[in-house]
Design a protein around this motif. Structure first.
Motif, mmCIF file in Angstrom:
data_model
loop_
_atom_site.group_PDB
_atom_site.id
_atom_site.type_symbol
_atom_site.label_atom_id
_atom_site.label_comp_id
_atom_site.label_asym_id
_atom_site.label_seq_id
_atom_site.Cartn_x
_atom_site.Cartn_y
_atom_site.Cartn_z
ATOM 1 N N UNK A 143 0.815 -1.221 0.000
ATOM 2 C CA UNK A 143 0.000 0.000 0.000
ATOM 3 C C UNK A 143 0.847 1.269 0.000
ATOM 4 N N UNK A 144 1.981 1.226 0.696
ATOM 5 C CA UNK A 144 2.818 2.422 0.807
ATOM 6 C C UNK A 144 3.290 2.896 -0.564
ATOM 7 N N UNK A 145 3.685 1.974 -1.418
ATOM 8 C CA UNK A 145 4.239 2.398 -2.705
ATOM 9 C C UNK A 145 3.191 2.526 -3.794
ATOM 10 N N UNK B 42 0.706 7.848 -6.109
ATOM 11 C CA UNK B 42 -0.263 8.953 -6.115
ATOM 12 C C UNK B 42 0.413 10.245 -5.685
ATOM 13 N N UNK B 43 1.203 10.171 -4.630
ATOM 14 C CA UNK B 43 1.839 11.359 -4.069
ATOM 15 C C UNK B 43 2.901 11.941 -4.996
ATOM 16 N N UNK C 81 -0.021 5.383 -12.400
ATOM 17 C CA UNK C 81 -0.850 5.220 -13.598
ATOM 18 C C UNK C 81 -2.335 5.169 -13.226
ATOM 19 N N UNK C 82 -2.669 4.396 -12.185
ATOM 20 C CA UNK C 82 -4.064 4.328 -11.745
ATOM 21 C C UNK C 82 -4.543 5.700 -11.269
ATOM 22 N N UNK C 83 -3.668 6.435 -10.590
ATOM 23 C CA UNK C 83 -4.021 7.775 -10.126
ATOM 24 C C UNK C 83 -4.285 8.708 -11.305
ATOM 25 N N UNK C 84 -3.477 8.604 -12.330
ATOM 26 C CA UNK C 84 -3.649 9.447 -13.521
ATOM 27 C C UNK C 84 -4.979 9.149 -14.202
ATOM 28 N N UNK C 85 -5.314 7.879 -14.306
ATOM 29 C CA UNK C 85 -6.594 7.497 -14.918
ATOM 30 C C UNK C 85 -7.756 8.041 -14.085
#
Length: 738
Positions: free
Chosen positions: A286-288, A293-294, A677-681
């Motif tokens: 979870x941290x990475x 995201x960060x 990548x998931x954050x960008x989507x």
């Protein structure tokens, strides 16, 4: 100090990427707001000039109380969570995370409801944005000192400069932490006038935290609901990460690591064993995932690019052509399965370890490339900003000279035409000059006594370390203020190079030279790194018109607790996982080390290189390092001189690339790239929900995994850990892989 500091917001160097990631943290559906809340909406959505303090919020008392017991206590508790997480994650990967956003959101979520329902003696009473700043300032200070325990301190154990077990050195570690705990606070106050009041540098992440705190308090009832949603999401992410990290210890091959290439090897694709040998797998960390995201796309994909270069291209090529060597894991049962993750290699299992220069492992060979890339990239950034730094140091010099009668006329002559920067804080809220100047003198005196009595370092070298610390603080503050990059590793490595030259010049070698190099380097690098964190908090306070004196007190108290918290957490981890401090740890006979300790390896390697009588780097590794170092310089220079700003997002972050070369575990970069990548989507499809929840999820996930790691370490100590009671199902070689 190889650790990279991960920013909570706008970590990309280009303005276009920052436009995608808005720093406003509360959104309100305008259609649902009636006319009675127009003033609140005006507060929330006003266009704010972040070069000056934000306008006062309506409904906030003029004499808001800032230094409160509840704020200090909660800030220290939240900082303790981040401290534990940072030591755990820093030992694993070399990455650490700031406490500001975590402290500001949870501080609001806990104290705002409490302020309304509890009596005053139990924490009730008005809670406003300025007191919120006190919470996050204490959290940052309490969580920031752990950075010395993820690289330099365990490196001293690996070099044999301290006792066999850290618990035997509790006194030494506490007093040594004291040497570095307060320089950052005092330097930050001294640098505030120049970087925040005069140059008005942006400091992107602290500015984002200021927007967040203001939005939380500006929204009235709707803002409190939004804050409650953020806190709830953060809490769920935190709790889920803790549970996953603890439970997965008992079934790591199913719940934590997916060793896909091992699985296909067992299904008949025998050539996949070579991919297993290089450590390619996916880990549900979870941290990475949160770090992706960060940090955003640029830093995350750059980290992954470095992994591909180091462990899918250069590493395999060096083995193929006989430049580096691995060690068979189990030749009889699994032919072709090799271990490339050790710093040293042997010709065959059971044979004595040869010189790393003569018979290097891929990890040792790549380590020098990574260090060179990071040094070159960071120094190139400093060089490209040198005109501004020169002007800054010149101003600081003349401002100081102006305070003395004999040099006042000379200084005023050179400062003609310059405007004095007025401090918007009332006189009673400013930190007196005597407070931080006397503090610096006391800190120097303590450092000289401790280093002389416990480590036999001369007072002159201690003073040199403090001078370097201030110079590096000046440089690091410029970098962080302009680009949001705190060059922690560069400051540390530069200090090692300086003290390596000093000891070589004095003819000092062996353990004494190593001790000087490590202790003085920690003081210089650690103080510079901490001063940037504290200066960032002062930037947040400046925008919200918080009292610098209140922040100073909060940081001082938080740093005091950090001394004991960080020492305790390090002793816990090193006791639970001895591989952290054991240079001769053999995974084949003693089990796989759960910590990659890339920062430790870098400190050990650099200290050995600059204090030894022989050059320890394999020749071809040195040539490759030089070539890639020059390439990183060229990329940084091109970015500043020729490449348009709109294309900066496509230029790799060479510090992240270099870090990947020092870390032989590929799963962290893979997870970080996946998270980005998931954050960008998510951002593209639903900007509103991303804006409200993304950073809360990321902060909770980072802190949660770290606390889960602390619980696992406690289980390891008391004998109920996964390596005793867990399952090896789906693990490589049918051996426990937790």
């Amino acid at each position: 100090m190889e650790s990279e500091k991960v920013a909570y917001a706008t970590s990309q160097p280009d303005s276009q990427e920052r436009d995608d990631k808005k720093t406003y943290s509360v959104d309100v559906n305008d259609n649902e707001i009636d006319s009675d809340r127009d003033r609140e909406l005006e507060d929330m959505h006003a266009v704010l000039d972040n070069k000056f303090p934000f306008p006062k919020l309506h409904g906030i008392p003029d004499q808001e109380q800032q230094i409160t017991f509840r704020a200090i206590l909660l800030g220290c508790c939240l900082g303790a969570v981040v401290s534990a997480s940072n030591i755990y994650l820093g030992l694993k990967t070399g990455w650490t995370f700031g406490a500001s956003l975590f402290g500001s959101i949870l501080g609001f979520a806990i104290l705002k409801p409490l302020s309304k329902v509890a009596p005053k003696y139990l924490g009730g009473g008005h809670f406003g944005p300025k007191e919120n700043v006190t919470v996050q300032s204490a959290a940052t200070a309490a969580g920031g000192l752990g950075i010395i325990f993820v690289g330099a301190v365990p490196a001293m154990y690996q070099l044999g400069l301290l006792s066999k077990k850290p618990q035997q050195d509790m006194g030494k570690l506490i007093t040594f932490s004291l040497c570095t705990a307060y320089y950052g606070i005092f330097f930050a106050i001294a640098l505030r006038k120049f970087y925040i009041l005069k140059l008005k540098l942006i400091f992107p992440s602290p500015t984002a935290v200021a927007y967040t705190i203001r939005a939380l308090h500006a929204g009235g009832a709707e803002g409190e609901k939004a804050a409650a949603r953020k806190a709830k999401v953060l809490g769920v992410a935190f709790g889920a990460s803790v549970i996953l990290r603890v439970v997965s210890m008992y079934a790591p091959g199913i719940l934590w690591d997916h060793n896909i290439f091992w699985w296909v090897y067992t299904w008949g694709w025998t050539s996949a064993i070579s991919i297993v040998s290089w450590g390619w797998l996916f880990e549900y960390t979870p941290a990475f995932l949160g770090a992706g995201i960060l940090s955003g796309m640029n830093a995350s994909l750059s980290f992954f690019l470095g992994d591909v270069l180091a462990w899918a291209l250069i590493g395999p090529l060096t083995v193929k052509y006989g430049e580096t060597h691995g060690q068979p894991v189990d030749e009889e049962t699994y032919p072709g399965w090799m271990s490339y993750g050790k710093m040293s290699a042997t010709k065959f299992k059971g044979a004595p370890t040869l010189s790393q220069k003569v018979w290097p492992s891929p990890r040792y060979w790549n380590l020098w490339i990574g260090v060179m890339i990071m040094l070159c990239a960071s120094f190139a950034e400093v060089a490209m900003n040198s005109p501004m730094m020169y002007r800054g140091m010149k101003r600081a010099f003349f401002e100081t000279a102006e305070k003395f009668p004999k040099t006042r006329a000379f200084a005023e002559k050179h400062r003609q035409g310059e405007e004095d920067s007025l401090d918007p804080s009332p006189k009673e809220e400013q930190v007196p000059v005597w407070a931080w100047s006397v503090g610096v003198v006391c800190a120097i005196a303590v450092s000289m006594i401790v280093l002389a009595l416990q480590y036999n370092v001369s007072p002159g070298l201690t003073i040199l370390a403090v001078i370097l610390a201030f110079i590096f603080s000046f440089i690091a503050a410029q970098s962080a203020g302009a680009t949001d990059i705190n060059p922690v590793s560069t400051c540390a490595k530069a200090s090692q190079l300086v003290f390596g030259g000093v000891t070589q010049g004095q003819g000092i070698h062996g353990d004494k030279a190593l001790t000087i190099n490590m202790t003085a380097g920690i003081v210089a690098g650690g103080a510079a790194a901490q001063s940037v964190d504290m200066l960032g908090d002062l930037r947040t306070g400046y925008l919200l018109s918080a009292s610098p004196y209140a922040q100073f007190i909060a940081q001082a108290i938080g740093s005091f607790f950090s001394i004991f918290l960080c020492t305790g957490f390090f002793v816990l981890f090193s006791n639970a996982y001895p591989c952290i401090i054991d240079p001769d740890w053999d995974p084949a006979t003693q089990g796989t080390c759960q910590f990659g300790i890339p920062s430790v390896s870098a400190w050990v390697a650099v200290s050995g290189a600059v204090t030894g009588t022989e050059f320890p780097v394999p020749p071809n590794s040195a040539i490759t390092a030089l070539c890639l170092g020059l390439l990183s310089i060229a990329m940084v220079v091109s970015k500043y001189l020729w490449i348009p700003a709109k294309y900066h997002r496509y230029i790799p972050n060479m510090n992240a690339v270099g870090l990947a070369f020092t870390l032989p575990q590929t799963q962290y970069a893979t997870a970080m790239a996946t998270g980005a990548i998931l954050s960008k989507i998510w951002l593209k499809r639903s900007p509103r929900s991303w804006n409200e929840y993304a950073y809360s999820i990321a902060a909770g996930a980072c802190a949660g995994e770290g606390i889960g790691g602390v619980i696992n370490a406690l289980f390891q100590v008391v004998g109920i850990s996964g390596d005793k009671y867990g399952s090896a199902v789906a693990c490589p070689g049918k051996e426990y892989c937790g």
